[in-house]
Design a protein around this motif. Structure first.
Motif, PDB file in Angstrom:
ATOM      1  N   ILE A  34       0.839  -1.202   0.000  1.00  0.00           N
ATOM      2  CA  ILE A  34       0.000   0.000   0.000  1.00  0.00           C
ATOM      3  C   ILE A  34       0.872   1.250   0.000  1.00  0.00           C
ATOM      4  O   ILE A  34       0.649   2.178  -0.786  1.00  0.00           O
ATOM      5  CB  ILE A  34      -0.963   0.002   1.210  1.00  0.00           C
ATOM      6  CG1 ILE A  34      -2.013  -1.098   1.049  1.00  0.00           C
ATOM      7  CG2 ILE A  34      -1.625   1.369   1.384  1.00  0.00           C
ATOM      8  CD1 ILE A  34      -2.815  -1.381   2.312  1.00  0.00           C
ATOM      9  N   LEU A  35       1.873   1.284   0.861  1.00  0.00           N
ATOM     10  CA  LEU A  35       2.744   2.456   0.947  1.00  0.00           C
ATOM     11  C   LEU A  35       3.542   2.661  -0.339  1.00  0.00           C
ATOM     12  O   LEU A  35       3.699   3.792  -0.799  1.00  0.00           O
ATOM     13  CB  LEU A  35       3.670   2.346   2.154  1.00  0.00           C
ATOM     14  CG  LEU A  35       2.967   2.428   3.516  1.00  0.00           C
ATOM     15  CD1 LEU A  35       3.933   2.078   4.638  1.00  0.00           C
ATOM     16  CD2 LEU A  35       2.352   3.796   3.737  1.00  0.00           C
ATOM     17  N   VAL A  36       4.014   1.584  -0.945  1.00  0.00           N
ATOM     18  CA  VAL A  36       4.755   1.694  -2.200  1.00  0.00           C
ATOM     19  C   VAL A  36       3.838   2.227  -3.301  1.00  0.00           C
ATOM     20  O   VAL A  36       4.217   3.098  -4.081  1.00  0.00           O
ATOM     21  CB  VAL A  36       5.403   0.347  -2.584  1.00  0.00           C
ATOM     22  CG1 VAL A  36       5.932   0.361  -4.001  1.00  0.00           C
ATOM     23  CG2 VAL A  36       6.532   0.009  -1.604  1.00  0.00           C
ATOM     24  N   GLU A  95       9.592   9.499   4.182  1.00  0.00           N
ATOM     25  CA  GLU A  95      10.916   9.172   4.718  1.00  0.00           C
ATOM     26  C   GLU A  95      11.089   7.654   4.793  1.00  0.00           C
ATOM     27  O   GLU A  95      12.150   7.119   4.479  1.00  0.00           O
ATOM     28  CB  GLU A  95      11.064   9.797   6.100  1.00  0.00           C
ATOM     29  CG  GLU A  95      12.398   9.550   6.755  1.00  0.00           C
ATOM     30  CD  GLU A  95      12.455  10.131   8.155  1.00  0.00           C
ATOM     31  OE1 GLU A  95      13.317   9.669   8.924  1.00  0.00           O
ATOM     32  OE2 GLU A  95      11.662  11.035   8.495  1.00  0.00           O
ATOM     33  N   LEU A  96      10.044   6.963   5.201  1.00  0.00           N
ATOM     34  CA  LEU A  96      10.066   5.504   5.307  1.00  0.00           C
ATOM     35  C   LEU A  96      10.168   4.837   3.940  1.00  0.00           C
ATOM     36  O   LEU A  96      10.743   3.762   3.800  1.00  0.00           O
ATOM     37  CB  LEU A  96       8.790   5.033   6.019  1.00  0.00           C
ATOM     38  CG  LEU A  96       8.530   3.542   6.104  1.00  0.00           C
ATOM     39  CD1 LEU A  96       9.624   2.850   6.916  1.00  0.00           C
ATOM     40  CD2 LEU A  96       7.159   3.297   6.713  1.00  0.00           C
ATOM     41  N   THR A 101      11.587   0.632  -0.208  1.00  0.00           N
ATOM     42  CA  THR A 101      12.012   0.258  -1.562  1.00  0.00           C
ATOM     43  C   THR A 101      13.309  -0.526  -1.503  1.00  0.00           C
ATOM     44  O   THR A 101      13.503  -1.461  -2.274  1.00  0.00           O
ATOM     45  CB  THR A 101      12.166   1.486  -2.486  1.00  0.00           C
ATOM     46  OG1 THR A 101      13.043   2.425  -1.890  1.00  0.00           O
ATOM     47  CG2 THR A 101      10.823   2.126  -2.767  1.00  0.00           C
ATOM     48  N   GLY A 102      14.191  -0.183  -0.577  1.00  0.00           N
ATOM     49  CA  GLY A 102      15.415  -0.969  -0.395  1.00  0.00           C
ATOM     50  C   GLY A 102      15.100  -2.390   0.014  1.00  0.00           C
ATOM     51  O   GLY A 102      15.699  -3.343  -0.493  1.00  0.00           O
ATOM     52  N   TRP A 106      15.819  -5.694  -2.192  1.00  0.00           N
ATOM     53  CA  TRP A 106      16.581  -6.798  -1.606  1.00  0.00           C
ATOM     54  C   TRP A 106      15.817  -8.115  -1.776  1.00  0.00           C
ATOM     55  O   TRP A 106      16.405  -9.128  -2.168  1.00  0.00           O
ATOM     56  CB  TRP A 106      16.844  -6.521  -0.124  1.00  0.00           C
ATOM     57  CG  TRP A 106      17.549  -7.657   0.561  1.00  0.00           C
ATOM     58  CD1 TRP A 106      18.893  -7.844   0.663  1.00  0.00           C
ATOM     59  CD2 TRP A 106      16.937  -8.772   1.213  1.00  0.00           C
ATOM     60  NE1 TRP A 106      19.151  -9.008   1.332  1.00  0.00           N
ATOM     61  CE2 TRP A 106      17.968  -9.597   1.683  1.00  0.00           C
ATOM     62  CE3 TRP A 106      15.611  -9.157   1.444  1.00  0.00           C
ATOM     63  CZ2 TRP A 106      17.727 -10.779   2.380  1.00  0.00           C
ATOM     64  CZ3 TRP A 106      15.363 -10.327   2.121  1.00  0.00           C
ATOM     65  CH2 TRP A 106      16.416 -11.128   2.589  1.00  0.00           C
ATOM     66  N   ALA A 107      14.530  -8.093  -1.477  1.00  0.00           N
ATOM     67  CA  ALA A 107      13.716  -9.305  -1.593  1.00  0.00           C
ATOM     68  C   ALA A 107      13.676  -9.811  -3.034  1.00  0.00           C
ATOM     69  O   ALA A 107      13.770 -11.019  -3.282  1.00  0.00           O
ATOM     70  CB  ALA A 107      12.296  -9.039  -1.077  1.00  0.00           C
ATOM     71  N   GLU A 108      13.553  -8.889  -3.982  1.00  0.00           N
ATOM     72  CA  GLU A 108      13.538  -9.293  -5.388  1.00  0.00           C
ATOM     73  C   GLU A 108      14.877  -9.884  -5.809  1.00  0.00           C
ATOM     74  O   GLU A 108      14.929 -10.879  -6.512  1.00  0.00           O
ATOM     75  CB  GLU A 108      13.177  -8.097  -6.281  1.00  0.00           C
ATOM     76  CG  GLU A 108      11.719  -7.696  -6.156  1.00  0.00           C
ATOM     77  CD  GLU A 108      11.390  -6.405  -6.891  1.00  0.00           C
ATOM     78  OE1 GLU A 108      12.324  -5.708  -7.372  1.00  0.00           O
ATOM     79  OE2 GLU A 108      10.193  -6.084  -6.972  1.00  0.00           O
TER      80      GLU A 108
END
Length: 135
Positions: A34-36, A95-96, A101-102, A106-108
């Motif tokens: 949701i945030l992304v 800010e978060l 996204t990092g 990383w997960a991808e």
């Protein structure tokens, strides 16, 4: 235990519980997506619903309310018929966003390695169980 140690322990617990709760909210399965999705600018409910694969309307609604309550999303209702509702990231959530996204990147990058590690672990565990069942 002395009273002063008990007081310190209570203070740490009081401060840690909200911290764990906030991290749980932010790191939740749906919250990250949701945030992304909302980071691209104001986004409507139906756009969020399409952007977050697999989320039900109810889960989306609950997560939006929780993120708004935590101060991460702003809900704006435009006085139109029907009402137009948009969600935007707050400065705190912006800010978060870079951290999220990092984490997503990383997960991808490591998705394949994690899958291989799980498969290897599961195969070793299954082999151990098979060896133990045959004396």
């Amino acid at each position: 235990m002395s009273r002063s140690h008990t007081h310190v322990s209570e203070q740490v617990t009081d401060e840690a519980c909200p911290l764990v709760e906030v991290i749980d909210h932010v790191a939740g399965k749906w919250s990250i997506s949701i945030l992304v999705a909302a980071a691209r600018g104001p986004i409507r409910f139906t756009e969020l619903e399409r952007s977050v694969a697999g989320i039900s309307r109810r889960m989306l609604t609950l997560n939006l309310r929780r993120l708004e309550r935590d101060g991460l999303l702003t809900r704006t209702v435009h006085p139109t018929v029907p009402p137009k509702v948009e969600y935007s990231l707050t400065p705190m959530a912006q800010e978060l966003y870079s951290s999220l996204t990092g984490l997503v990147e990383w997960a991808e990058r490591h998705r394949g390695a994690i899958t291989r590690a799980r498969n290897s672990y599961d195969a070793a565990t299954a082999a151990t169980k098979a060896d133990q069942s045959h004396p």
